[in-house]
Design a protein around this motif. Structure first.
Motif, mmCIF file in Angstrom:
data_model
loop_
_atom_site.group_PDB
_atom_site.id
_atom_site.type_symbol
_atom_site.label_atom_id
_atom_site.label_comp_id
_atom_site.label_asym_id
_atom_site.label_seq_id
_atom_site.Cartn_x
_atom_site.Cartn_y
_atom_site.Cartn_z
ATOM 1 N N LYS A 1 0.787 -1.140 -0.095
ATOM 2 C CA LYS A 1 -0.108 0.011 0.000
ATOM 3 C C LYS A 1 0.689 1.033 -0.142
ATOM 4 C CE LYS A 1 -1.126 0.405 4.787
ATOM 5 N NZ LYS A 1 -2.254 0.233 5.828
ATOM 6 N N LYS A 2 2.360 1.012 0.305
ATOM 7 C CA LYS A 2 2.963 2.409 0.296
ATOM 8 C C LYS A 2 3.060 2.963 -1.209
ATOM 9 C CE LYS A 2 3.422 2.848 4.405
ATOM 10 N NZ LYS A 2 2.903 4.096 5.233
ATOM 11 N N GLY A 3 2.983 1.846 -2.089
ATOM 12 C CA GLY A 3 3.237 2.282 -3.653
ATOM 13 C C GLY A 3 4.560 2.760 -4.082
ATOM 14 N N LEU A 4 5.415 2.010 -3.407
ATOM 15 C CA LEU A 4 7.008 2.352 -3.986
ATOM 16 C C LEU A 4 7.328 1.836 -5.390
ATOM 17 C CD1 LEU A 4 8.643 1.636 -0.509
ATOM 18 C CD2 LEU A 4 8.774 3.870 -1.734
ATOM 19 N N GLU A 5 6.488 0.905 -5.933
ATOM 20 C CA GLU A 5 6.677 0.521 -7.259
ATOM 21 C C GLU A 5 6.334 1.709 -8.045
ATOM 22 O OE1 GLU A 5 4.881 -1.106 -5.005
ATOM 23 O OE2 GLU A 5 5.779 -3.350 -4.918
ATOM 24 N N LEU B 1 11.218 6.463 -11.914
ATOM 25 C CA LEU B 1 12.685 6.989 -12.009
ATOM 26 C C LEU B 1 13.214 7.248 -13.293
ATOM 27 C CD1 LEU B 1 14.290 5.633 -8.835
ATOM 28 C CD2 LEU B 1 13.436 7.816 -9.143
ATOM 29 N N PRO B 2 13.201 6.368 -14.337
ATOM 30 C CA PRO B 2 13.474 6.698 -15.556
ATOM 31 C C PRO B 2 13.256 8.222 -16.050
ATOM 32 C CG PRO B 2 13.241 4.487 -15.523
ATOM 33 C CD PRO B 2 12.690 5.264 -14.442
ATOM 34 N N ALA B 3 11.931 8.384 -16.009
ATOM 35 C CA ALA B 3 11.371 9.508 -16.557
ATOM 36 C C ALA B 3 11.865 10.766 -15.755
ATOM 37 C CB ALA B 3 9.964 9.606 -16.376
ATOM 38 N N GLN C 1 18.887 10.695 -7.020
ATOM 39 C CA GLN C 1 19.138 9.748 -6.295
ATOM 40 C C GLN C 1 17.814 9.300 -5.554
ATOM 41 O OE1 GLN C 1 22.241 9.141 -3.746
ATOM 42 N NE2 GLN C 1 22.011 7.163 -3.495
ATOM 43 N N VAL C 2 17.508 8.288 -5.521
ATOM 44 C CA VAL C 2 16.364 8.023 -4.407
ATOM 45 C C VAL C 2 17.104 7.318 -3.311
ATOM 46 C CG1 VAL C 2 14.051 6.600 -4.132
ATOM 47 C CG2 VAL C 2 14.483 7.948 -6.082
ATOM 48 N N ARG D 1 13.505 -4.401 -8.821
ATOM 49 C CA ARG D 1 12.904 -3.658 -9.753
ATOM 50 C C ARG D 1 13.881 -2.375 -9.911
ATOM 51 N NH1 ARG D 1 6.695 -3.891 -9.584
ATOM 52 N NH2 ARG D 1 6.387 -2.697 -11.293
ATOM 53 N N ALA D 2 14.416 -2.010 -9.107
ATOM 54 C CA ALA D 2 15.343 -0.576 -9.217
ATOM 55 C C ALA D 2 16.609 -1.087 -9.954
ATOM 56 C CB ALA D 2 15.727 -0.394 -7.750
ATOM 57 N N ALA D 3 17.212 -2.219 -9.823
ATOM 58 C CA ALA D 3 18.441 -2.763 -10.476
ATOM 59 C C ALA D 3 18.022 -3.009 -11.748
ATOM 60 C CB ALA D 3 18.774 -3.990 -9.764
ATOM 61 N N ALA D 4 16.797 -3.410 -12.178
ATOM 62 C CA ALA D 4 16.439 -3.670 -13.572
ATOM 63 C C ALA D 4 16.272 -2.340 -14.108
ATOM 64 C CB ALA D 4 15.390 -4.376 -13.529
ATOM 65 N N SER D 5 15.945 -1.451 -13.654
ATOM 66 C CA SER D 5 15.445 -0.088 -14.255
ATOM 67 C C SER D 5 16.849 0.705 -14.574
ATOM 68 C CB SER D 5 14.501 0.887 -13.378
ATOM 69 O OG SER D 5 15.402 1.512 -12.127
ATOM 70 N N GLY D 6 18.156 0.359 -13.559
ATOM 71 C CA GLY D 6 19.254 1.050 -13.812
ATOM 72 C C GLY D 6 19.071 2.422 -12.982
ATOM 73 N N ALA D 7 18.236 2.735 -12.184
ATOM 74 C CA ALA D 7 18.057 3.698 -11.559
ATOM 75 C C ALA D 7 18.638 3.703 -10.257
ATOM 76 C CB ALA D 7 16.593 4.169 -11.355
#
Length: 110
Positions: A37-41, A47-49, A58-59, A74-80
């Protein structure tokens, strides 16, 4: 939307010695449980946008919970650039709030 939260306003108040917002680190800060429910996804997926418009951002995510491993993947896959701090003290949260340019508190209906 109004979020009614139990924040200790004696502990979490603006620091008169804090750097002005424009001089702070390009950090987006989140503190809370790492649950659906925090919606961190949504934050990680955005982040790419964000980086396309504001390179160098940086987050920093403070907190623990069952979604941590998935969010890290998820973060690693995005490269963010996402830094997971794990559990932190209220003093550490306050210090990050004084360093970051932005506090982000996404949420979704779980």
């Amino acid at each position: 939307v109004v979020h009614y939260m139990g924040v200790d306003t004696q502990l979490f108040r603006p620091d008169p010695a804090a750097r002005p917002l424009a001089e702070r680190e390009p950090v987006i800060f989140f503190a809370g449980r790492l649950i659906e429910k925090k919606g961190l996804e949504s934050l990680v997926d955005a982040l790419p946008a964000v980086l396309a418009r504001a390179p160098g951002v940086q987050v920093v995510i403070a907190g623990t919970g069952p979604r941590r491993a998935e969010l890290e993947r998820r973060a690693a896959a995005s490269g963010a650039p996402v830094r997971f701090l794990g559990r932190v003290t209220p003093d550490e949260v306050r210090a990050w709030l004084g360093r970051a340019q932005l506090f982000c508190m996404p949420s979704v209906r779980a």
